[in-house]
Design a protein around this motif. Structure first.
Motif, short mmCIF file in Angstrom:
data_model
loop_
_atom_site.label_atom_id
_atom_site.label_comp_id
_atom_site.label_asym_id
_atom_site.label_seq_id
_atom_site.Cartn_x
_atom_site.Cartn_y
_atom_site.Cartn_z
N ALA A 94 1.39 -8.48 0.94
CA ALA A 94 2.28 -8.70 -0.21
C ALA A 94 3.43 -7.69 -0.18
O ALA A 94 4.57 -8.03 -0.48
CB ALA A 94 1.48 -8.57 -1.50
N GLY A 95 3.12 -6.47 0.23
CA GLY A 95 4.16 -5.43 0.31
C GLY A 95 5.26 -5.85 1.28
O GLY A 95 6.45 -5.68 1.01
N ALA A 120 4.31 -5.31 -6.16
CA ALA A 120 5.24 -4.78 -5.16
C ALA A 120 6.69 -4.90 -5.64
O ALA A 120 7.55 -4.12 -5.26
CB ALA A 120 5.06 -5.52 -3.83
N SER A 144 -9.07 -6.99 -0.15
CA SER A 144 -7.91 -6.80 -1.04
C SER A 144 -6.83 -5.92 -0.41
O SER A 144 -5.63 -6.19 -0.58
CB SER A 144 -8.36 -6.14 -2.35
OG SER A 144 -9.24 -6.97 -3.02
N ASP A 145 -7.22 -4.87 0.32
CA ASP A 145 -6.23 -3.94 0.87
C ASP A 145 -5.29 -4.66 1.84
O ASP A 145 -4.08 -4.44 1.85
CB ASP A 145 -6.92 -2.78 1.61
CG ASP A 145 -7.55 -1.83 0.61
OD1 ASP A 145 -7.28 -1.99 -0.59
OD2 ASP A 145 -8.33 -0.95 1.04
N ARG A 170 -2.87 -6.71 -0.01
CA ARG A 170 -1.86 -5.84 -0.62
C ARG A 170 -0.78 -5.50 0.39
O ARG A 170 0.42 -5.55 0.09
CB ARG A 170 -2.51 -4.57 -1.18
CG ARG A 170 -1.50 -3.66 -1.89
CD ARG A 170 -2.15 -2.44 -2.51
NE ARG A 170 -3.29 -2.78 -3.32
CZ ARG A 170 -4.54 -2.38 -3.08
NH1 ARG A 170 -4.80 -1.57 -2.07
NH2 ARG A 170 -5.53 -2.74 -3.85
N THR A 171 -1.19 -5.17 1.61
CA THR A 171 -0.22 -4.83 2.66
C THR A 171 0.69 -6.01 2.93
O THR A 171 1.92 -5.90 3.00
CB THR A 171 -0.97 -4.45 3.95
OG1 THR A 171 -1.97 -3.50 3.61
CG2 THR A 171 -0.05 -3.88 5.00
N GLU A 224 -0.50 -8.76 -6.30
CA GLU A 224 0.05 -7.68 -5.47
C GLU A 224 1.54 -7.87 -5.20
O GLU A 224 2.29 -6.91 -5.13
CB GLU A 224 -0.72 -7.55 -4.16
CG GLU A 224 -2.17 -7.11 -4.33
CD GLU A 224 -2.30 -5.69 -4.90
OE1 GLU A 224 -1.29 -5.01 -5.07
OE2 GLU A 224 -3.44 -5.30 -5.20
N ILE A 279 -5.26 -12.46 -5.68
CA ILE A 279 -4.90 -11.07 -5.33
C ILE A 279 -3.45 -11.04 -4.84
O ILE A 279 -2.67 -10.16 -5.22
CB ILE A 279 -5.84 -10.52 -4.23
CG1 ILE A 279 -7.29 -10.56 -4.70
CG2 ILE A 279 -5.45 -9.10 -3.83
CD1 ILE A 279 -8.31 -10.25 -3.61
N ALA A 284 -6.09 -6.97 -12.49
CA ALA A 284 -6.90 -6.40 -11.40
C ALA A 284 -8.37 -6.37 -11.81
O ALA A 284 -9.27 -6.73 -11.05
CB ALA A 284 -6.41 -5.00 -11.06
#
Ligand code: M6R
Length: 620
Positions: free
Chosen positions: A466-467, A602, A459-460, A463-464, A598, A594, A262
């Motif tokens: 990837a989740g 996850a 990035s956020d 991340r979502t 992520e 990223i 990161a």
């Protein structure tokens, strides 16, 4: 692949070798992390050692529960297993049969079977399945036979070994002395005040000193608290040169980030900016690093880029840039394939090697081979004091700072930047671009760090995404022109970090086979060229998106801001700022770095130290 550290300190600095060794191993753990160990000699000549399978933490916990004797002399090792599984007994250090000598090894001793058979026939009982243990027994025997000269004993033994090795030895009779030797494997000395260090790289001792000295091929070094002595494998003294490490211990720390990866992704803008620093000035490119090979650069008629993994994908960016700007044909080849295929090379061939670590064995061997064949070798490298630059005619250092996470990220964008600088430098020398054209490219390139910063702001969202995909079993990546190596890089990151089947394809290849993989629900990342691209690749890639969408794929497009043509066909669009066609690659890769990180996070995986891997592959 293993991490090695050695330490000697004077009396006034206290008995702290265990602390110094463990600190060094923490910073070297990225090189290998299936077991670790230390050996220490105290002032009374007692040798004590401890080794444990598993990550370094296992050893640290064990030492906290039952401390070792401490002293001012010691060696430490963190292992990536080659011969023998990751067990306590196969961990290093290995002790000689008399228990008075300890040895650590990085590399592979290719003739260990013959040597072991001889030792066994003489009654030596082996405690491990490693190739390394033979060296411990052999050095101890040579030491006894030679009357107690540890450096001479090691020198005798290394001349009987084949393969690649860095070896460090300590002997109970010699508190205050660590002896090391290297062939085809890295070793750097750290020069302290009343103390000296050895390490596989400078990270081993950066917390104590930034003064360093690299040890050359087939050289042997003895460190004492107040002296460093280097000889070659014939025993002749060798002249050495010091260098100053251009980063400090804080650069090698996580600095509050959840992982090194990161942190390193967050440093991508800086990696590009620092690589440009002083080289792209007033609309021109000045690579003084290459002054020594100016004449050769004017006459080369072919470029071959050699590298492995991520560095090889960066190499493809170099191909497109050098061919377009400098009009020199460029081939990109995996280093391990290159040297075994009998390539045709001569003095007019420029071989460009790329390596973050400067220690990748396949790349190093290819560099040596290319020079033996008469080619000029220019290396792009991120690590001062490493071997590949020493073996090259010229070097462009990337200034990405230390990269610790096993998956390469900031090094990739720095390598791409260095290759773009090289392309513009060659174009300047050879007059294939006008000063105005070069100035335009330089201006665009200088804007890249700020644009990467803007990509990082998304990035956020990644991340979502990837989740949502944590259970995904397969992801495909498509790209064209510079989007192609980015597709390869995106796929590699997923494989190594998230252990997911992932493939990168040239989008134009889709209908030649890979489209058969598309079934409902298949996730496909598509790197979309700019609609402004002069080659008109944009509509072709948008058509590809429609073709795979029609067969049920879920498409995540990475597209330029304002690219409305993609919106109706993609399930998700990740936007990147506008940039010149070649430089878009440095932006498009960031969401994929990223995403890889992520998705692994996850799935609850260790993003810094993925299974089975090591940061630098120093064995073939
Ligand atoms: O140190 P190098 O750049 O020579 O390393 C080359 C590859 O081993 C490296 O890029 C590897 O592919 C990384 N794990 C990729 O993330």
């Amino acid at each position: 692949m293993c991490g090695i550290v050695g330490y000697v300190g004077e009396v006034g600095l206290g008995e702290r070798s265990v602390e110094v060794l463990l600190g060094g191993l923490k910073r070297l753990e990225y090189r290998g992390y299936d077991s670790a160990g230390v050996a220490v000699i105290d002032a009374d000549g007692r040798l004590d050692s401890r080794k444990k399978a598993g990550k370094l933490k296992m050893l640290i916990d064990d030492l906290e529960a039952t401390p070792l004797v401490d002293g001012r002399t010691g060696i430490g090792h963190t292992r990536w297993a080659t011969h023998g599984g990751p067990t306590d007994s196969n961990a290093h250090p290995h002790l000689a049969d008399d228990g008075r000598l300890a040895l650590i090894h990085n590399g592979i001793i290719e003739n260990f079977s013959e040597l072991k058979a001889e030792l066994v026939s003489e009654g030596v009982e082996f405690q491990s399945e490693t190739d390394s243990e033979v060296a411990a027994h052999l050095v101890a025997r040579a030491y006894r036979a030679g009357g107690g000269d540890l450096a001479e004993a090691l020198r005798m033994v290394v001349n009987t070994l084949h393969g690649a090795f860095t070896l460090l030895v300590v002997h109970a009779d010699q508190p205050g002395l660590v002896v090391g030797a290297r062939r085809n494997s890295p070793l750097v000395v750290g020069l302290g005040d009343g103390e000296n260090f050895m390490g596989s790289d400078v990270a081993a001792f950066i917390a104590h000193t930034r003064r360093a000295m690299s040890i050359g091929q087939d050289q042997l070094v003895s460190i004492r608290p107040d002296s460093v002595e280097v000889v070659d494998f014939e025993g002749r003294p060798v002249e050495t040169t010091e260098f100053e490490v251009d980063w400090d211990a804080s650069a090698a720390d996580k600095g509050g980030w959840s992982s090194f990866m990161a942190k390193e992704i967050s440093e991508e803008p800086e990696a590009v900016a620092n690589t440009l620093l002083g080289r792209a000035v007033d609309g021109a490119v000045t690579l003084t690093d290459l002054d020594g090979v100016r004449e050769q650069l004017l006459t080369v008629d072919r470029v071959i880029v050699i590298a492995c993994g991520t560095a090889a994908y960066a190499g493809i960016l170099g191909k497109y840039a050098i061919e377009q700007w400098a009009r020199i044909p460029v081939e990109v080849e995996l280093a391990h394939e290159f040297r075994y295929r009998d390539p045709v090379l001569d003095a007019r061939t420029l071989v460009v090697s790329i390596s973050q670590s400067g220690e990748t064995m396949d790349t190093l061997m290819a560099v040596k081979y290319a020079r033996e064949q008469g080619a000029q070798v220019l290396s792009i490298c991120n690590t001062q004091g490493s071997t590949i630059p020493r073996e090259s005619d010229a070097v462009i250092y990337t200034h990405a700072g230390p990269e610790v996470a096993v998956a390469s990220t900031k090094a990739f964008v720095a390598q791409g930047t260095a290759l773009f600088l090289l392309g513009l430098h060659l174009a300047t020398l050879r007059g294939t671009l006008t000063a105005e054209q070069i100035a335009e490219q330089v201006t665009d390139l200088q804007a890249i760090p700020e644009k990467i910063t803007r990509v990082l702001e998304s990035s956020d969202r990644i991340r979502t995404l990837a989740g949502w995909m944590a259970d995904t079993r397969s992801v495909l990546f498509l790209g064209r022109h510079v989007g192609y190596p980015i597709a390869l890089e995106g796929a590699l990151k997923l494989k190594e970090l998230a252990y997911i089947h992932a493939e990168g394809f040239a989008a134009g290849e889709l209908k030649h086979g890979p489209i058969a993989l598309i079934e409902p629900g298949q996730i496909v990342f598509v790197i979309v060229p700019s609609p402004r691209d002069p080659r008109s690749l944009h509509p072709k890639v948008v058509s590809n998106i429609q073709e795979i969408r029609a067969r049920g794929a879920r498409v995540i497009a990475i597209a330029e801001e304002g690219d409305a043509a993609v919106l109706p066909f993609a399930d998700e669009v990740l936007h990147i700022p506008l940039a010149a066609p070649l430089f878009e690659s440095l932006l498009a890769v960031v969401p994929l770095h990223i995403f890889g990180m992520e998705l692994a996070a996850a799935k609850g995986l260790d993003v810094d130290q993925p299974r089975n891997l090591a940061k630098s592959v120093t064995v073939e």
